[in-house]
Design an enzyme around this catalytic site. Sequence first.
Site, PDB file in Angstrom:
ATOM      1  N   HIS A  54       0.838  -1.197   0.000  1.00 47.84           N
ATOM      2  CA  HIS A  54       0.000   0.000   0.000  1.00 47.84           C
ATOM      3  C   HIS A  54       0.878   1.253   0.000  1.00 47.84           C
ATOM      4  CE1 HIS A  54      -3.310   2.746   0.985  1.00 47.84           C
ATOM      5  NE2 HIS A  54      -2.440   3.321   1.794  1.00 47.84           N
TER       6      HIS A  54
ATOM      7  N   GLU B 239      -5.503   9.501  -0.560  1.00 44.50           N
ATOM      8  CA  GLU B 239      -5.978   8.113  -0.464  1.00 44.50           C
ATOM      9  C   GLU B 239      -6.960   7.720  -1.572  1.00 44.50           C
ATOM     10  OE1 GLU B 239      -4.867   5.763   1.442  1.00 44.50           O
ATOM     11  OE2 GLU B 239      -3.706   6.882   2.912  1.00 44.50           O
TER      12      GLU B 239
ATOM     13  N   SER C 158      -3.977   0.708  -5.057  1.00 44.65           N
ATOM     14  CA  SER C 158      -3.577  -0.592  -4.500  1.00 44.65           C
ATOM     15  C   SER C 158      -4.736  -1.576  -4.327  1.00 44.65           C
ATOM     16  CB  SER C 158      -2.827  -0.395  -3.171  1.00 44.65           C
ATOM     17  OG  SER C 158      -3.683   0.176  -2.195  1.00 44.65           O
TER      18      SER C 158
HETATM   19 FE   LIG Z   1      -2.486   5.270   2.514  1.00 48.39          FE
END
Ligand SMILES: [Fe+2]
Length: 255
Positions: free
Chosen positions: A129, A179, A198
């Site tokens: 990640h 994010e 991710s």
């Molecule tokens: Fe993150």
Amino acid sequence: MGTTEVLEGVGLKFSGPYLIEQDWEAYTPEQHGVWRELVGRRMPQLQSHACEAYLDGFDRIGLREDRLPRLSAVSARLAPRTGWASTPVSGFLPANAFFEMLAARKFPTTTWLRSRESMNYTPEPDIFHDVFGHVPMHAHPVFADFLEHYGKVCASVSESEARPEALERLGRLFWFTVEFGLIRERGEIKVYGSGLISSHGECTRVLNGGCEVRDFELDAVLNQPMQTGEMQPVLFAVESFDQIYEAAKAAESRI
Ligand SMILES: [Fe+2]
């Protein structure tokens, strides 16, 4: 404590105790295999749906599909371009330590890797990640400036007084950019947020129209609650990364 750690820790008041060294030699062939599988699963979709800055950054920082990255080598490639480093830390950082590192252009990076049994999801960020999802964007000069400035704004808020509401609103700016951020390129929605980069499931759902995509607007972002641990009902798309840099500057006066 090794020399690298001492140097890395210079000027870091809160995060010093969390800095570690990455023991790259300790990764097993099985772990390199898990990394290879994770990268191999994500790249076909990202080649057509990740933003240009991400794909360019991936090459610039020298990520490879066949083995886990050495963070020192990644940082050495980032340094001349944006001055960012991918700095190994022991795990989850308290807010003041996290912001302090961002303000110093050091991205707190975990070194553990998920096991084959939890390929699709880990509740806490791992090196896949953090490095595959986040670090390529740090090679983009405007994104790099944005993230440092964001860290500085948050560090000043968390140091000045306990202002949980302000930090919660600033957390939304991170959530809906770093994010889960989207960008429009030549009329198409592309992903740049690490949670989308991710995660195959979340990214596919967003690209297939499974969530509402609004134009990025700072006040709307600061007022939009985050859905942690659930699929996102609303995300925000920028036209360029200048927009989030300007937003980080403007956020100072909004909170
Ligand atoms: Fe993150």
